[in-house]
Design a protein around this motif. Sequence first.
Motif, PDB file in Angstrom:
ATOM      1  N   GLN A   1      -5.953 -14.491-107.067  1.00 27.54           N
ATOM      2  CA  GLN A   1      -7.337 -14.043-107.018  1.00 27.54           C
ATOM      3  C   GLN A   1      -7.424 -12.583-107.467  1.00 27.54           C
ATOM      4  O   GLN A   1      -6.624 -11.738-107.068  1.00 27.54           O
ATOM      5  CB  GLN A   1      -7.885 -14.180-105.596  1.00 27.54           C
ATOM      6  N   ARG A   2      -8.419 -12.300-108.308  1.00 23.11           N
ATOM      7  CA  ARG A   2      -8.601 -10.946-108.805  1.00 23.11           C
ATOM      8  C   ARG A   2      -9.353 -10.118-107.763  1.00 23.11           C
ATOM      9  O   ARG A   2     -10.101 -10.636-106.944  1.00 23.11           O
ATOM     10  CB  ARG A   2      -9.370 -10.980-110.125  1.00 23.11           C
ATOM     11  N   LYS A   3      -9.129  -8.802-107.814  1.00 23.20           N
ATOM     12  CA  LYS A   3      -9.808  -7.913-106.884  1.00 23.20           C
ATOM     13  C   LYS A   3     -11.302  -7.881-107.194  1.00 23.20           C
ATOM     14  O   LYS A   3     -11.715  -7.986-108.348  1.00 23.20           O
ATOM     15  CB  LYS A   3      -9.217  -6.502-106.996  1.00 23.20           C
ATOM     16  N   LEU A   4     -12.096  -7.725-106.156  1.00 23.11           N
ATOM     17  CA  LEU A   4     -13.539  -7.670-106.306  1.00 23.11           C
ATOM     18  C   LEU A   4     -14.024  -6.233-106.158  1.00 23.11           C
ATOM     19  O   LEU A   4     -13.443  -5.439-105.411  1.00 23.11           O
ATOM     20  CB  LEU A   4     -14.217  -8.557-105.252  1.00 23.11           C
ATOM     21  N   TYR A   5     -15.130  -5.931-106.868  1.00 22.00           N
ATOM     22  CA  TYR A   5     -15.657  -4.577-106.874  1.00 22.00           C
ATOM     23  C   TYR A   5     -17.157  -4.571-106.612  1.00 22.00           C
ATOM     24  O   TYR A   5     -17.874  -5.480-107.033  1.00 22.00           O
ATOM     25  CB  TYR A   5     -15.401  -3.901-108.225  1.00 22.00           C
TER      26      TYR A   5
ATOM     27  N   PHE B   1     -19.700   6.488-101.284  1.00 23.82           N
ATOM     28  CA  PHE B   1     -18.373   6.134-101.765  1.00 23.82           C
ATOM     29  C   PHE B   1     -17.311   6.443-100.720  1.00 23.82           C
ATOM     30  O   PHE B   1     -16.345   5.692-100.557  1.00 23.82           O
ATOM     31  CB  PHE B   1     -18.067   6.877-103.070  1.00 23.82           C
ATOM     32  N   SER B   2     -17.473   7.545-100.003  1.00 30.34           N
ATOM     33  CA  SER B   2     -16.521   7.889 -98.945  1.00 30.34           C
ATOM     34  C   SER B   2     -16.537   6.823 -97.851  1.00 30.34           C
ATOM     35  O   SER B   2     -15.485   6.419 -97.336  1.00 30.34           O
ATOM     36  CB  SER B   2     -16.856   9.258 -98.346  1.00 30.34           C
ATOM     37  N   SER B   3     -17.745   6.357 -97.501  1.00 36.37           N
ATOM     38  CA  SER B   3     -17.877   5.329 -96.474  1.00 36.37           C
ATOM     39  C   SER B   3     -17.275   4.008 -96.935  1.00 36.37           C
ATOM     40  O   SER B   3     -16.617   3.310 -96.166  1.00 36.37           O
ATOM     41  CB  SER B   3     -19.351   5.136 -96.111  1.00 36.37           C
ATOM     42  N   LEU B   4     -17.480   3.646 -98.206  1.00 33.15           N
ATOM     43  CA  LEU B   4     -16.918   2.402 -98.739  1.00 33.15           C
ATOM     44  C   LEU B   4     -15.396   2.462 -98.765  1.00 33.15           C
ATOM     45  O   LEU B   4     -14.712   1.479 -98.453  1.00 33.15           O
ATOM     46  CB  LEU B   4     -17.459   2.125-100.136  1.00 33.15           C
ATOM     47  N   GLU B   5     -14.843   3.608 -99.127  1.00 32.87           N
ATOM     48  CA  GLU B   5     -13.393   3.772 -99.117  1.00 32.87           C
ATOM     49  C   GLU B   5     -12.836   3.563 -97.723  1.00 32.87           C
ATOM     50  O   GLU B   5     -11.801   2.914 -97.530  1.00 32.87           O
ATOM     51  CB  GLU B   5     -13.007   5.154 -99.644  1.00 32.87           C
ATOM     52  N   ALA B   6     -13.552   4.093 -96.717  1.00 30.65           N
ATOM     53  CA  ALA B   6     -13.106   3.942 -95.333  1.00 30.65           C
ATOM     54  C   ALA B   6     -13.158   2.485 -94.885  1.00 30.65           C
ATOM     55  O   ALA B   6     -12.391   2.078 -94.009  1.00 30.65           O
ATOM     56  CB  ALA B   6     -13.969   4.799 -94.409  1.00 30.65           C
ATOM     57  N   ARG B   7     -14.039   1.701 -95.500  1.00 27.32           N
ATOM     58  CA  ARG B   7     -14.173   0.280 -95.141  1.00 27.32           C
ATOM     59  C   ARG B   7     -13.293  -0.620 -96.003  1.00 27.32           C
ATOM     60  O   ARG B   7     -13.316  -1.843 -95.855  1.00 27.32           O
ATOM     61  CB  ARG B   7     -15.632  -0.154 -95.289  1.00 27.32           C
ATOM     62  N   GLY B   8     -12.538  -0.032 -96.915  1.00 27.56           N
ATOM     63  CA  GLY B   8     -11.626  -0.813 -97.748  1.00 27.56           C
ATOM     64  C   GLY B   8     -12.305  -1.562 -98.877  1.00 27.56           C
ATOM     65  O   GLY B   8     -11.753  -2.552 -99.385  1.00 27.56           O
TER      66      GLY B   8
ATOM     67  N   LYS C   1     -13.604  -1.665-102.698  1.00 21.72           N
ATOM     68  CA  LYS C   1     -13.405  -1.024-103.989  1.00 21.72           C
ATOM     69  C   LYS C   1     -14.730  -0.984-104.748  1.00 21.72           C
ATOM     70  O   LYS C   1     -15.545  -1.901-104.640  1.00 21.72           O
ATOM     71  CB  LYS C   1     -12.342  -1.767-104.797  1.00 21.72           C
ATOM     72  N   PHE C   2     -14.921   0.062-105.528  1.00 18.33           N
ATOM     73  CA  PHE C   2     -16.183   0.226-106.250  1.00 18.33           C
ATOM     74  C   PHE C   2     -15.923   0.897-107.592  1.00 18.33           C
ATOM     75  O   PHE C   2     -14.864   1.493-107.832  1.00 18.33           O
ATOM     76  CB  PHE C   2     -17.168   1.070-105.432  1.00 18.33           C
ATOM     77  N   ILE C   3     -16.905   0.779-108.474  1.00 19.51           N
ATOM     78  CA  ILE C   3     -16.844   1.417-109.778  1.00 19.51           C
ATOM     79  C   ILE C   3     -18.269   1.765-110.188  1.00 19.51           C
ATOM     80  O   ILE C   3     -19.206   1.037-109.844  1.00 19.51           O
ATOM     81  CB  ILE C   3     -16.161   0.507-110.817  1.00 19.51           C
ATOM     82  N   GLN C   4     -18.465   2.888-110.896  1.00 15.04           N
ATOM     83  CA  GLN C   4     -19.801   3.354-111.252  1.00 15.04           C
ATOM     84  C   GLN C   4     -19.930   3.488-112.766  1.00 15.04           C
ATOM     85  O   GLN C   4     -19.000   3.926-113.450  1.00 15.04           O
ATOM     86  CB  GLN C   4     -20.094   4.699-110.590  1.00 15.04           C
TER      87      GLN C   4
END
Length: 304
Positions: free
Chosen positions: A4-8, A23-30, A32-35
């Motif tokens: 399975q590929r990683k989801l963003y 973004f800091s909060s999302l990082e703390a929740r594990g 992944k994101f992209i802008q």
Amino acid sequence: MSKQRKLYAVFLGGGEELDSPVFSSLEARGIKFIQFNTFDDFTAYFNGNGDQIAVVVLGPGGLSDDWARLADLLDCKECDFVPFIDLTGSDNLPTTMRLKRLFYSLPQTVDPNDLATAVQFAFLENRRYRDLVREVESRSSAIGTIMAGIFEVKTVREAKNLTTMLSLACPDAPSAAFVLSELIINAIEHGNLGISFEEKSELVARGEWTREVERRQALPENMDKKVTVQFDRDSKRTLVTIMDMGDGFDWQRYTGDRLSQGKPLYSGRGIAMASVMDGCNIQYKGTGSVVTVEMANGSEEDCL
């Protein structure tokens, strides 16, 4: 089995004052994101990685002139049920994004923690849909096509197994699995266990949702509660009636075009999706403890 590929979580546009704490909060929740700040950059990413998108956040500015092209790009099978979070405050979003995909609309001044929670909730829901699709695609009915039956479930696991089985008799099995799963799980959690949508939002944000469901199901007053599902299929339509033993809820809040105001509503996506699916009709009776879903038995396109 393929890996399975990683989801963003994909952010389109945005502003530094909001993005940094989110973004800091999302990082703390594990998560992944992209802008992306241009449509061309997003298109280049999408063409090779479209199946990795779990949620799209439409930030203020940035891609406001490319909404039509964005809607066309995301109108594909691999992006089915990818939720949108709209921060633009615009009334000009394309209909396909507003009705078929829009998860909720939040003000540009939304608290970063609330936005991160909304992204987390949408992310988890998209992953649940992907799991359902994999389950449906890996199965075939061992007893032929189900034409009629009455079933009883008590737990979320039982609901998942039942919806997978019933969806195989529906014209668009993945879409049917998502909607039926959402409605049956709603009947268990919100109907029989009496947990409000707002309570679920807070529990999910704290990572305590599953534990609370299990706790309430073990209570003496809930141990014998069940959800009854009646399934009827003929050559023209499939009719599913779902009945719980709860007191009902304000179901009107979650039908049609869900544009929440103020604090975000994280639940009810299945209800909203069923209410706008082409060839499908959803009706609640009384206080909402009984719901029927009727799906036309036409081509795959008839149900989504």
